[in-house]
Scaffold this motif. Sequence first.
Motif: not given
Length: 74
Positions: A22-25, A27-28, A31
């Motif tokens: 999951d690219e979003e997870a 990235a979070v 970050e």
Amino acid sequence: LQQAYKGGYMGRPGWWLHFEFDEEAIAVLKEYQQGTHRAWDPENKRWWVSSEIEDEIAKAFPQLEAYRKQGQLL
């Protein structure tokens, strides 16, 4: 978040986290934390996060709270 369990890394306490890709997870996660508080284990496809940032990670990934509470039940 598919699975989470307590475990150390390089002598430091923390949590091992398993996600489906999951690219979003990811990235979070990147970050939120400095590299010294997280590590990627490519062999087992899991992330380690330091217990120092456990509360911050739980805010980013609310599912972690269920895993945190499991230890209190045992």
